[in-house]
Design an enzyme around this catalytic site. Sequence first.
Site, PDB file in Angstrom:
ATOM      1  N   GLY A   1       0.831  -1.201   0.000  1.00 40.61           N
ATOM      2  CA  GLY A   1       0.000   0.000   0.000  1.00 40.61           C
ATOM      3  C   GLY A   1       0.862   1.246   0.000  1.00 40.61           C
ATOM      4  CG  PHE A   2      -0.950   5.148  -0.119  1.00 43.49           C
ATOM      5  CD1 PHE A   2      -0.626   5.918  -1.226  1.00 43.49           C
ATOM      6  CD2 PHE A   2      -2.270   4.747   0.041  1.00 43.49           C
ATOM      7  CE1 PHE A   2      -1.585   6.279  -2.146  1.00 43.49           C
ATOM      8  CE2 PHE A   2      -3.242   5.105  -0.883  1.00 43.49           C
ATOM      9  CZ  PHE A   2      -2.901   5.874  -1.984  1.00 43.49           C
ATOM     10  N   GLY A   3       2.160   3.008   2.472  1.00 39.25           N
ATOM     11  CA  GLY A   3       3.306   2.960   3.358  1.00 39.25           C
ATOM     12  C   GLY A   3       4.394   2.038   2.859  1.00 39.25           C
TER      13      GLY A   3
ATOM     14  CD  GLU B   1     -14.187  11.150  -0.809  1.00 44.61           C
ATOM     15  OE1 GLU B   1     -13.435  12.127  -0.812  1.00 44.61           O
ATOM     16  OE2 GLU B   1     -13.774   9.967  -0.868  1.00 44.61           O
TER      17      GLU B   1
ATOM     18  CB  VAL C   1       1.912 -12.640   6.010  1.00 48.94           C
ATOM     19  CG1 VAL C   1       2.591 -12.836   7.357  1.00 48.94           C
ATOM     20  CG2 VAL C   1       2.848 -11.922   5.037  1.00 48.94           C
TER      21      VAL C   1
ATOM     22  CG  ASP D   1      -4.848   2.299   7.459  1.00 51.46           C
ATOM     23  OD1 ASP D   1      -4.545   3.500   7.596  1.00 51.46           O
ATOM     24  OD2 ASP D   1      -5.557   1.880   6.521  1.00 51.46           O
TER      25      ASP D   1
END
Length: 471
Positions: A36-38, A193, A102, A329
């Site tokens: 993801g982003f991280g 949204e 995992v 997160d």
Amino acid sequence: MSATETASSPVAPASDSAAAKPIHKTNPHIVILGGGFGGLNLAKSLRHTNARITLIDRQNHHLFQPLLYQVATAGLSTVEIAKPLRSILSDQENIHVELGDVQAIDLKTRTVIMHHHSVSYDYLAIAMGGVTSYFGHPDWAEFAPGLKSITDALHIRREILYAFEKAELTDDPEKMKKLMTIVIVGGGPTGVELAGACKELGRFVMRHDFRKIDPTKIRVILVEAADRILMHLPRDLSASAQRQLEGIGVEVRLNTMVKDIKEHTVVVSSKEKPDALETLGAASIVWAAGVGANPITRTLGVDIDRAGRIKVNPDLSIPGFPEAFAIGDIAFILNKNGTPVPGVSPAAIQMGQYVARTIETDLADPNMRPDQRDPFKYWDKGTMATIGHSRAVAMIAGVKFSGFLAWLAWLVVHILFLVGFTNKLTVVIRWMWAYFTRRQGARVFTSDEGRGITPMTTTPSTSMASPPSTD
């Protein structure tokens, strides 16, 4: 394990097992769990290190999750918000991408356990993201999917579009009303949204596509337990967002609790009259009310908060294991003002880049101790939420925006964050087309995409078999 949210623990010494196994700083192996982003930004930031890097993810792509709701409402296709991880990292020779799920993480032996093999590491970054939380009602997931994956988005899109098709075939006014009703639970950014996009899908995009039904009469109900939507924003921006939603016809139900969810049915009650139950019938129900950390955190034997997030040290390391980090997160850490760092993409990106710098500094100085690391500092660049065509709210650097100006800011920020030039170009073209024509082109669905839950049926005389698969 503690179940309360408290300040991050001070840096703790490594466990005996970890201390007995020295880190190979000349050619270390860095394992990143999650693309993801991280995780992706951590991997890209380690481009020039001498380390061997393994990025493991159960999906083969990086997903731009903030725009997932546009896939669910036929605004964008999946390829416009997702890109293969191997493609993104293809020119980074020090990284190996592995597709896998995992099963467990042994922090003491520095081992990640997969289905068919295990991977040892010198440094570990857990960036496995969050999952939809139903607050103790996992049975609701069958009838009210969250919006965390492409599979979820395709399922929601199929249910919404299929409901319109079925409404066109029925002569029963009550069934037609139910088929053209969407209930969204949760007034955070995703719920707001999604509600705006669903309403505009009927009001503008499909208003000329049917002959019997009037798509502009689509009913969208947004259910929120709190006294306002977008709780992370100041009250005046929350109020502006509610006015804009109601201005396009979304029904906003505040102080409303969900009591039960069954197939195409949501039972709610108000906080003022908790015993007065109301049943809402809907063809589509979407859960946007809660997010929890990946369940694997509960198997690590470390301190977590109520949402399952790991209570990390100021350097984002896991207490007792200075070579293991949690980012995005899955991490719980407090800002300097005492509030938790939010689980948003900018925070995950900053965490990934910070951990990369921390590891590089550690590798460059063999005498560096964990308690000498600079603490992570989150820079809040602002927050925003779009409500519909030319409508949004935003707060950037303390400055509040609302309406068209906020929508333009939202547009620019989301395009800049998209991974890959092709994605940015196609999304810009798609958005320009939709803006000027009020048409959206991703309204194709198949009989077997998404979660595979059987859509709502009509009366036998108007029942409809599953549509043929299409591309």
